[in-house]
Motif scaffolding. Structure first.
Motif: not given
Lengths: 486, 96, 481
Positions: B30-31, A303, A356, A306, A380, A417-418, B33-35, B1, B37-43, A373, A376, A360, A310
């Motif tokens: 792109s934003l 993790l 970007r 991600p 993590v 970007p990812i 997609r980024i959000l 998101m 991607f980072v949503e995996q944090l909720s797991s 976000y 959290k 974010t 953030v």
């Protein structure tokens, strides 16, 4: 042996012994920059006059019987470090006209050590990037293959040292920005413990992750430079007030009996098989030297990307608010009102990746999203930190790959970007936990360098450097030079 | 998101960034997609975990002695300023 | 049926801390320098620079916290408040958000009816001040002066405990007195060292929930606070009684027009995105450090007033006036100390004649042209009967004008009181002789004429005759044989 084939330590010794003058050395490297920089785009600014002044001063000092290991040794600074009277651009249009009125602590300390400044190196804009393609000054090319990226964000420093346009250079590392380019260009790059090197004068990207360090030809050179820049600085509240060991004298500590942790999560899906093989071969070298290899798991580590995407944007969105067209930096033409001044100066002055990340970060801190976000991610981050802590109760260092693949082609990942962010998958953890980490070359895959990463517990720079040095005494990957630049 | 154009326009205003109409769809994509991607944090299970704001947990803020040691360098510092008049930084009229 | 409205007020007071250097940089904080000469790289938010916390600002905040009986946090955190404004160089203000340095204090105020009321202090936190925007003489532009940027502020946030503008003023004055006693703020409201924002709402009396509030920004005098609140209350009541509703907003008080108006510039999409400042570490204060700060606290105004009442026998009112500023209390105690007592006499002279001169000339007691030593010299001459109280007033005026001591003036003007009863008796005899008609009237029952004879004797002695002796002699001699 030609001067550019010598390490920084060798150059220092040669200058002190009177084998050649610092001025001769400086001229040699300035010539190489002159001939090579057009191809690589490694330097934003070349400070030829300043270099010669520095060199003459160093020669005079040597003559007077003064000076130390670095006196007269040329180097380049990443253009993120503020240098008085010299342009400091941070790779951005926003600062394309910015002449710093002061020196960063790192710059000040290396000047005090008698080094010679060759110039300022290209970088991803505001250090946001893993390929050096986000620079306002254009992409930097990898000396091993000029159609490939050198990595980033310290890509200019990496290319300059890899091509021996400079014997050594400074860099900064927020999520891998020293280690990843070091890996992709065959260098030894060290990011010390957070708080070891002052951040004063280092233009901030993400303050809780940024750390200054070195891109060098070997662990020995890295140790020498790190010793010069490390240490307490009262101008940085996050600087740690602890004595700095003489890293260069502690390199010979044996690895026999050392417990080396192999992180299972670093060898999974996504790791290029040939890169993995090179790293495995390096691990065998350690086993043969008497180290005990222990496989372990850091379950929260996957993790880290991600989490980083953030935390880093959140901090950067705030850190970059000072670039508003009022006191320094780019200002748009004829702003019609205050809002126009802000939005156009910033809209025009920052490149796409910086915008970007600012957006974010703005989003993850904004009302209604902060908990989901930012908060959290901070939690993590603590889980990842706890994983590392636990690991270091069992092992002395952690070893693994620095990057999942060797250098990729220029333009190959700019659209997503990812994919680009995932290049830092193995390096980000050390930033989140503030750990010292290093990348050392451990092989070539299709003629491209591969990096071995060494991560240590807080303040164990000596150990991390010694572990790399032990490997470099057994192997010669760190002496390989891109054929076109030998 | 998944963000809307309106969302991105609002974020850009909050961040004081001019985003052109041509650029906007790219950022929306792109934003988002980024959000995502980072949503995996909720797991991640983070029940009682303290948020970590800083990598060195044991370090505390150092206090500086109250000594006004700085002197006037206005001329040097204002060399970088886009617009200065009578020692003041100049911006378009601010209406309060 | 008329509805009774209740006013609810909370204040956010910004006290500039009286440090010599700024909160996060070593720039001087002196007021009135040429624009931007006291703005260094940190204050200007230059790329790469970092904040380092001024320990004195922390100590001052702790002094305040302890003085109001609050909790001084063992651990507090600096946060960034993000917004763009040209007087805010970094695009964020370093402040404290979730964990402030002080929480849960109280102060007592005295209301008009003499009753005490306790006002809660929710929190007090450290933050940096912004610069100043100047709009005059720059045409279509605004000029930014960042000298003030980074000056330490203690933001003192009250509970919504005040129910009238008068209470708000009493509270604000109390805090003003306190910060000056603690020597943490010079209290200079004209220079903006002490200013406040007022949160005002109204509700039906007896209702429990609060009405929608408006925040009135940047009130830098007690008078403005009173006027702004009163205007705002009327405005809100008018709207509500007209069937409208209050919009929560930030308003600015216009002292020229005596009204508040909406600050639209502050209204556009404000989302401060607070988060812990990664450039600063948690502020940790050890118990021992806090105790040392506590031990260094001066006697506070309430304690002092209590002692003036208990030990000196002053009225609550007099004690309140004499402890309203640390300087006044010090002056009072200086005079009392020199005289070795005479508490009430000293109180009367300071609150009466001396304060009359101070007010006339617009001086603070610290600037008095008669210092505590000199005043005690004068009062000593009343106590030892050298002069009467009436003559003393004359001497005080001469002291004020000339700068001379009481004895010099008494001697030069020959004001020494006549206490020789033979001499006074001779004057009394003369007065009786030269006013036969009045004497006859008195003796036939017009008692009121007693005062006439006192006056004549005092007049004949130039006011120097000891009034008690004059009284006694006249009582004996006037009725005759």
């Amino acid at each position: 042996m030609s001067l550019h084939l010598k390490s920084a330590a060798e150059l220092g010794r040669g200058i002190r012994a009177g084998e050649y003058s610092s001025e001769e050395v400086a001229r040699h490297f300035l010539d190489r920059i002159d001939q090579g920089n057009d191809r690589l785009n490694a330097f934003v600014t070349v400070t030829a006059e300043r270099a010669l002044e520095d060199a003459r001063r160093a020669d005079a000092a040597i003559k007077a019987g003064e000076g130390g290991a670095l006196t007269g040794v040329p180097l380049a600074h990443k253009d993120i470090f503020c240098t008085s009277k010299i342009l400091t651009t941070c790779g951005s249009k926003m600062l394309s006209n910015f002449v710093s009125p002061y020196d960063a602590t790192v710059v000040e300390r290396l000047a005090a050590a008698g080094t010679v400044l060759l110039g300022k190196t290209n970088m991803d804009e505001f250090a946001m990037g893993s390929s050096n393609e986000t620079s306002f000054y254009g992409p930097v090319r990898n000396p091993w293959d000029e159609n490939r990226v050198p990595g980033g964000s310290s890509g200019g420093s990496a290319a300059a040292v890899a091509a021996r346009l400079a014997p050594v250079a400074t860099g900064t590392d927020t999520g891998g920005s020293i280690r990843q380019p070091a890996a992709l260009t065959g260098l030894t790059g060290v990011k010390p413990t957070y708080g070891r090197v002052s951040r004063y004068g280092m233009i901030a990207f993400a303050s809780s992750l940024d750390q200054g360090g070195v891109l060098a030809q070997s662990a020995e050179d890295a140790a020498l430079l790190l010793e010069a820049i490390a240490g307490f600085d009262p101008r940085d509240s996050t600087s740690v007030d602890a004595p700095v060991p003489a890293y260069a004298t502690q390199l010979d500590r044996p690895v026999k009996g050392l417990k080396v942790g192999i992180i299972r999560e670093f060898f999974g899906e996504g790791l290029d098989p040939a890169t993995g093989d090179a790293v495995q071969a390096a691990l065998e070298v350690y086993r043969s030297l008497g180290a005990e290899l222990v496989e372990l798991s850091l379950p929260a580590l996957p993790l880290s990307v991600p989490t980083y995407y953030v935390v880093a944007p959140a901090e950067c969105s705030s850190n970059l608010s000072r670039f508003d067209g009022v006191r320094f930096g780019y200002r748009c033409e004829d702003p019609k009102d205050l809002l126009d001044l802000y939005t156009r100066s910033r809209g025009e002055g920052f490149g796409a990746e910086v915008k970007r990340r600012i957006m974010t970060g703005t989003y993850v801190l904004s009302a209604g999203y902060y908990d989901a976000y930012y908060l959290k991610a901070q939690k993590v981050r603590n889980l990842i930190n706890a994983d590392f802590k636990r690991a270091f109760t069992e092992v002395d260092v952690l070893l693994g790959p620095t990057c999942p693949t060797p250098a990729f082609g220029i333009g190959a990942k700019v659209d997503d970007p990812i994919t680009m962010y995932l290049n830092d998958i193995y390096t980000i953890g050390a930033n989140l936990a503030g750990l010292p980490a290093l990348s050392a070359p451990c092989g070539l895959v299709d003629g491209l360098p591969v990096g071995l990463q060494v991560i240590g517990p807080h303040f164990a720079e000596s150990r991390v450097l010694a572990v790399a040095h032990a490997y470099q005494r057994e192997t010669d990957w760190h002496r390989r030079i891109p054929p076109a630049w030998a | 998101m998944t963000l809307t154009r309106r969302d991105v326009e609002n974020i850009a205003l909050l961040a004081r960034l001019r985003i052109t109409d041509e650029e906007l769809p790219g950022y929306v994509g792109s934003l988002s997609r980024i959000l995502e991607f980072v949503e995996q944090l909720s797991s991640a299970e983070t029940g009682e975990v303290e948020p970590m704001a800083h990598p060195l947990e044991d370090q505390v803020q150092r206090l500086r002695p109250d000594e006004p040691t700085e002197t006037d360098h206005r001329e040097l510092y204002q060399r970088n300023a886009p617009a200065v008049e009578a020692g003041l930084y100049i911006v378009p009229k601010v209406i309060e | 049926m008329t509805i009774e409205w209740e006013v609810v007020i909370g204040l956010e007071i910004h006290a500039q801390l009286a440090t010599r250097s700024k909160i996060f940089s070593a720039s001087p904080t002196a007021f009135g320098a040429a624009p931007n000469v006291q703005a260094n790289l940190v204050d200007l938010g230059y790329p790469g620079v970092l904040p380092v916390l001024n320990g004195e600002a922390v100590r001052m905040a702790a002094r305040f916290g302890l003085a109001v009986g609050g909790k001084v946090a063992r651990r507090s955190v600096f946060a960034r408040k993000n917004y763009f404004y040209p007087d805010l160089p970094k695009g964020y203000q370093i402040s404290q958000y979730e964990l402030p340095v002080v929480e849960d204090g109280t102060v007592d105020i005295v209301l008009d009816d003499g009753l005490r009321k306790t006002i809660g202090i929710t929190r007090a936190h450290l933050e940096e001040d912004a610069g100043k925007s100047l709009h005059e003489g720059l045409g279509a532009h605004t000029g930014i002066d960042l000298n003030r940027a980074g000056t330490p502020l203690l933001e003192i946030v009250s509970e919504p405990d005040m129910r009238s503008a008068r209470e708000a003023i009493a509270y604000m004055k109390k805090i003003h007195t306190l910060v000056r006693y603690l020597e943490i703020c010079d209290g200079n409201m004209q220079e903006g060292s002490f200013r406040c924002d007022a949160n005002v709402s109204v509700r039906h009396k007896g209702k429990h929930e609060y009405g929608t509030r408006c925040e009135i920004k940047n009130l830098n005098s007690f008078r403005y606070v009173e006027k702004a609140i009163n205007y705002e209350v009327t405005r809100q009541v008018d709207i509500l009684e007209g069937g409208g509703s209050i919009v929560q907003e930030t308003r600015l008080f216009d002292p020229d027009r005596n009204e508040t108006r909406s600050m639209r510039s502050k209204e556009e999409a404000n989302d401060y995105r607070y988060f812990p400042d990664p450039d600063l570490l948690p502020l940790v204060l050890e118990d021992g450090w806090i105790e040392r700060v506590r031990a260094s606290l001066p006697e506070l105004p309430d304690e002092k007033a209590g002692r003036f009442v208990g030990e000196f026998g002053l009225s609550e009112y007099d004690a309140g006036v004499l402890t309203a500023s640390r300087e006044t209390a010090a002056y009072y105690e200086g005079v009392v100390g020199a005289l070795g007592g005479e508490h009430k006499l000293v109180a009367n002279w300071i609150m009466g004649d001396l304060s009359g001169f101070l007010n006339r000339d617009g001086l603070e007691i610290g600037q008095s042209r008669i210092d505590a030593e000199r005043l005690s010299g004068l009062l000593r001459r009343i106590v030892d009967d050298t002069i009467s109280g009436k003559i003393a007033k004359e001497v005080l005026e001469a002291m004020w004008e000339s700068g001379l001591g009481a004895d010099e003036i008494i001697d030069a003007k020959g004001l020494r009181q006549i206490t020789d009863s033979g001499a006074i008796e001779r004057v009394v005899a003369e007065v009786m002789e030269s006013n036969p008609r009045q004497l006859a009237d008195f003796r036939s029952g017009k008692d009121k004429l007693f005062g006439f004879f006192v006056g004549q004797v005092m007049k004949a002695t130039g006011g120097k005759a000891n009034p008690a002796q004059v009284n006694e002699l006249l009582k004996r001699l006037l009725p005759g044989g």
